[in-house]
Write an enzyme that holds these catalytic residues in place. Sequence first.
Site, PDB file in Angstrom:
ATOM      1  N   ARG A   1       0.821  -1.229   0.000  1.00 38.03           N
ATOM      2  CA  ARG A   1       0.000   0.000   0.000  1.00 38.03           C
ATOM      3  C   ARG A   1       0.852   1.275   0.000  1.00 38.03           C
ATOM      4  O   ARG A   1       0.430   2.306   0.511  1.00 38.03           O
ATOM      5  CB  ARG A   1      -0.978   0.016   1.169  1.00 38.03           C
TER       6      ARG A   1
ATOM      7  N   LYS B   1       2.102  11.604 -11.084  1.00 39.77           N
ATOM      8  CA  LYS B   1       1.311  10.653 -11.872  1.00 39.77           C
ATOM      9  C   LYS B   1       2.145   9.412 -12.147  1.00 39.77           C
ATOM     10  O   LYS B   1       3.278   9.505 -12.598  1.00 39.77           O
ATOM     11  CB  LYS B   1       0.892  11.277 -13.209  1.00 39.77           C
TER      12      LYS B   1
ATOM     13  N   GLU C   1       7.335  19.453 -24.830  1.00 41.75           N
ATOM     14  CA  GLU C   1       6.619  19.762 -23.582  1.00 41.75           C
ATOM     15  C   GLU C   1       7.051  21.114 -23.003  1.00 41.75           C
ATOM     16  O   GLU C   1       6.264  21.811 -22.366  1.00 41.75           O
ATOM     17  CB  GLU C   1       6.831  18.652 -22.540  1.00 41.75           C
TER      18      GLU C   1
ATOM     19  N   GLU D   1      -6.085  16.531 -10.661  1.00 39.33           N
ATOM     20  CA  GLU D   1      -6.594  16.939 -11.966  1.00 39.33           C
ATOM     21  C   GLU D   1      -8.107  17.067 -11.994  1.00 39.33           C
ATOM     22  O   GLU D   1      -8.763  16.530 -12.894  1.00 39.33           O
ATOM     23  CB  GLU D   1      -6.107  15.938 -13.043  1.00 39.33           C
TER      24      GLU D   1
ATOM     25  N   HIS E   1      -2.370  12.930 -28.282  1.00 36.91           N
ATOM     26  CA  HIS E   1      -2.545  11.506 -27.933  1.00 36.91           C
ATOM     27  C   HIS E   1      -3.176  10.732 -29.084  1.00 36.91           C
ATOM     28  O   HIS E   1      -2.807   9.594 -29.357  1.00 36.91           O
ATOM     29  CB  HIS E   1      -3.447  11.362 -26.702  1.00 36.91           C
TER      30      HIS E   1
ATOM     31  N   HIS F   1       6.221  10.708 -27.921  1.00 41.56           N
ATOM     32  CA  HIS F   1       5.163  11.474 -27.254  1.00 41.56           C
ATOM     33  C   HIS F   1       5.329  12.982 -27.463  1.00 41.56           C
ATOM     34  O   HIS F   1       4.376  13.680 -27.823  1.00 41.56           O
ATOM     35  CB  HIS F   1       5.153  11.153 -25.755  1.00 41.56           C
TER      36      HIS F   1
END
Lengths: 362, 362
Positions: free
Chosen positions: B122, B144, B186, B236, B251, B263
């Site tokens: 966990r 993320k 980016e 988000e 994407h 990407h």
Amino acid sequence: MEKTIPVVTKSHSYEIRIVTQGLANLLGEIQRVWSPRKIALITDENVGPLYAAKVQQQLSKGGFAVQLITIPAGEASKSWEFLEKIIQQLAAGHFSRHDGVLALGGGVVGDLAGLAASIYLRGIAFIQVPTSLLAQVDSSVGGKTAIDLPTGKNLVGTFYQPDLVLIDPAVLTTLKRRSLVEGYGEVVKCAALVGGNFWQLTGNIENYQAIRQAAAELIEASVRFKAQVVAADETESHQRQLLNFGHTLGHAVEQAAAGRLFHGEAVAIGLYQLSRLFERRHLTAAKTTAQIAVRLKAVGLPLSDPQLGTPAFYQALQHDKKISNQQLTLIYLKQIGQPDFYRRPLNQIITWLQQELLTTGK
Amino acid sequence: MEKTIPVVTKSHSYEIRIVTQGLANLLGEIQRVWSPRKIALITDENVGPLYAAKVQQQLSKGGFAVQLITIPAGEASKSWEFLEKIIQQLAAGHFSRHDGVLALGGGVVGDLAGLAASIYLRGIAFIQVPTSLLAQVDSSVGGKTAIDLPTGKNLVGTFYQPDLVLIDPAVLTTLKRRSLVEGYGEVVKCAALVGGNFWQLTGNIENYQAIRQAAAELIEASVRFKAQVVAADETESHQRQLLNFGHTLGHAVEQAAAGRLFHGEAVAIGLYQLSRLFERRHLTAAKTTAQIAVRLKAVGLPLSDPQLGTPAFYQALQHDKKISNQQLTLIYLKQIGQPDFYRRPLNQIITWLQQELLTTGK
């Protein structure tokens, strides 16, 4: 009966609702927290045939689109395989971040469905409707989700709080005796930690039928206690460890018994044996263990098991996930209602157990 | 250069450190946040041979016990298979709640190692040492984690903040040109969202070599911006969606190109194409798109791709995970430094795209 117990954690706040016949009004309960959306209704092959159709009907009437996912009953479903299958079905059904997962079943369904909800799209909404006593008093409360690994139970999981836990004590009428009784093992654990009126209440449970009669009260007392502990320490950094009372020995004997013992039965053995050892050392007040034994025996819970003290038992103990730096923390009772921590090197604890189990038997 | 950027989120607060030659003093950086413990050093077959041995040496000297886990380089490792393998190795190595995971590599390593760290027991401690420009400016910041499913990228994951992100711009000297350039895609996205000095700074990048020379500044500006957005909206729910500027079309074209586009290249296409469409509708100020195009073209980033507008492109768009109730939210710029939300029914957006791509070409 209708009780609302708020759970306030750092990550998320929500309510646990204990409502007799609540399953018959599940739609109303869900509408308190969710707008119409797609719902993955996750259940197992025991609970599904009893309740899934009615739940599906109600939810459809309320404008929810239900996708039923049924897993085999039993601990073996808490696996990578079924986690992946559930996630695949959510993806195939194009579930979005605004849809939800509803767990309808015992601890296995809740743990697995909760983990799936917590990692699909980095977390979608989740509701628990626990249908076993064990899940109602313990596993559905506190946001622990999990699957097992071959090397041990619950080694993979998350802390993920639901939007609602709906507990309907009326569903216990369809629960088998052994399952009802094992859930009561966790109730006795909570009552021993809390003491006072809750401990008195368990003193009145003189046979297994009495569990069902007093279920609503027993559930409420257990859940109130657990919700308070979880609010203080969501991720088990300190106080929440108190809930492990009886679990260290319990887990080890459960694993050594390889499926023969139910979790709540193993916890009962753990409670009794641990209390007995600490009482012999005068760390636990005299006669505490006898009071625990009376409550467990009244409903037919075991106090011992042939696996106690076997190599498999010690093997499992050495891999307890609460071990850090070769130290193990046991929870014991100074007296009923007064738990405390006992942290020692693992080797020292094992030596102690070996001596005691040899000297005094099991 | 040595900069410290604090990240304060609801779940966890920590620092991002940008330190030139920081990898040579990784031990010192880690000792700021971790006591000696077992560390799973997760890297890939490209980065491992360059840096893993030195890192292992340093950490061992500091009393950390290092277990090296090397995965194949490339997006295909962001899978259930490798997630399960990593977890198995943590369990086999008896990693406890007090041990840690260190990701040394690009976005794939960081996303996968972060997810493993977040669900093993966990959640155990986690540190990111990103070695690609894309990971340094984007994927290592914000917590993320993810793996991919056959139906789409990043569909399984968690929000899980590390204890430290250490960014060493010096490692970019070993990064291949195409990877350096994609990371810059980016950076241009961030600069367009922020405007002002950051946007001016990207105006000075007139060829791909200039990216490496200005790397420390570009990284700092990108990370400061992203850290601030993430602090305001960790999971988000609203503001963090601004970071998706260029990503919806990006994407879709990335998925339609089935691995041919990196990407950051797909994001560059997304930025340019989306800006062009909004500028034609007078929602984006005149000449904005031209300014974006100049920056992307200067380093050789693509502005278009044959997959734009193909059935595979629209297919991917329809499964965008930001769709809810058949509505899609696009991020556009009113002008440089002034992003806004544009929420419309998915069908309407697809019709618009189809008309534009037919009328004006790609």
